[in-house]
Enzyme design. Structure first.
Site, PDB file in Angstrom:
ATOM      1  N   VAL A   8       0.648  -1.031   0.011  1.00 13.31           N
ATOM      2  CA  VAL A   8       0.201   0.059   0.093  1.00 13.31           C
ATOM      3  C   VAL A   8       0.651   1.454   0.262  1.00 13.31           C
ATOM      4  O   VAL A   8       2.109   1.558   0.387  1.00 13.31           O
ATOM      5  CB  VAL A   8      -1.409  -0.049   1.439  1.00 13.31           C
ATOM      6  CG1 VAL A   8      -2.182  -1.002   1.121  1.00 13.31           C
ATOM      7  CG2 VAL A   8      -0.472  -0.246   2.828  1.00 13.31           C
ATOM      8  N   SER A   9       0.433   2.020  -0.423  1.00  9.02           N
ATOM      9  CA  SER A   9       1.275   3.440  -0.777  1.00  9.02           C
ATOM     10  C   SER A   9       1.305   3.989   1.568  1.00  9.02           C
ATOM     11  O   SER A   9       2.019   5.103   0.910  1.00  9.02           O
ATOM     12  CB  SER A   9       0.620   3.982  -1.714  1.00  9.02           C
ATOM     13  OG  SER A   9       0.346   3.599  -2.585  1.00  9.02           O
ATOM     14  N   THR A  10       0.578   4.400   1.834  1.00  4.02           N
ATOM     15  CA  THR A  10       0.293   5.105   2.891  1.00  4.02           C
ATOM     16  C   THR A  10      -0.167   4.512   3.834  1.00  4.02           C
ATOM     17  O   THR A  10      -0.925   3.225   4.083  1.00  4.02           O
ATOM     18  CB  THR A  10      -0.231   6.594   2.739  1.00  4.02           C
ATOM     19  OG1 THR A  10      -1.986   5.956   2.770  1.00  4.02           O
ATOM     20  CG2 THR A  10      -0.103   7.154   1.138  1.00  4.02           C
ATOM     21  N   GLN A  13      -3.697   2.612   4.936  1.00  4.40           N
ATOM     22  CA  GLN A  13      -4.099   2.236   3.769  1.00  4.40           C
ATOM     23  C   GLN A  13      -4.134   1.110   4.721  1.00  4.40           C
ATOM     24  O   GLN A  13      -3.790   0.054   4.069  1.00  4.40           O
ATOM     25  CB  GLN A  13      -3.629   2.001   2.829  1.00  4.40           C
ATOM     26  CG  GLN A  13      -4.466   3.984   1.916  1.00  4.40           C
ATOM     27  CD  GLN A  13      -2.897   3.884  -0.013  1.00  4.40           C
ATOM     28  OE1 GLN A  13      -2.533   3.077   0.102  1.00  4.40           O
ATOM     29  NE2 GLN A  13      -4.136   4.020  -0.345  1.00  4.40           N
TER      30      GLN A  13
END
Length: 185
Positions: A8-10, A13
């Site tokens: 996931v990007s952050t 999430q």
């Protein structure tokens, strides 16, 4: 062995990461590599997953965008997997490169993306030529060459090339190029 990779990007999430891990486990992945890394940040777990996978294994991801950032990235990853004899399975696309159809689909997707990129570059070159003809395009000013006076001054004060490069935020090769041009000219 099925080797899962989730990303996931952050940190916000977390639920998305948990969902990916759940889907990978449900598919039968016995080894999971997970990380929270934006699309531009260093990914540590992907190289670890690629290194871990052995001939006959299958790397499993839930979606293609969780694996790669660009077509070039996909091509590089696919080359690594192919060299190691590892297949790739993308759950959202029901695509598995262990099958002839899966291999064909990945090659088609890669070829289409490469074709689109070539068309985009061709249009870009045409646009630049048109802008140049109209006198509206001059290109990017070379950053390092603008710093030539500072490079020569710092060198005269006894600074080493790596120190100059670091302080001016330019490459060491640019420093050497500027200094050699100064000596030749």
């Amino acid at each position: 062995m099925l080797v899962g990779y989730a990303r996931v990007s952050t940190a916000d999430q977390e639920a998305g990461l948990e969902a990916q891990e759940r889907d990978l486990r449900a598919t039968g992945c016995t080894k999971l590599f997970s990380e929270k890394s934006s699309s531009v940040a260093q990914r540590d777990q992907l190289p670890a997953a690629l290194d871990f996978a052995r001939e006959g294994d299958c790397l499993v991801v839930t979606k293609l965008d969780r694996l790669c950032r660009s077509v070039a990235d996909l091509v590089s990853i696919m080359d690594t997997l192919r060299t190691k004899g590892v297949a790739l399975r993308i759950l959202s696309m029901s695509l598995d490169t262990a099958t002839p159809t899966g291999k064909l689909m990945v090659n088609l997707l890669g070829s289409i993306a490469e074709f689109e990129r070539e068309l985009m570059l061709e249009r870009q070159r045409e646009g630049i030529e048109k802008a140049k003809a109209a006198g509206k395009y001059r290109g990017r000013a070379p950053t390092a060459r603008r710093m030539a006076p500072q490079v020569r001054e710092m060198r005269a004060d006894g600074a080493r090339a790596c120190e100059i490069a670091s302080r001016l935020h330019i490459s060491r090769s640019s420093v050497y190029r500027i200094l050699s041009e100064a000596e030749a000219g």
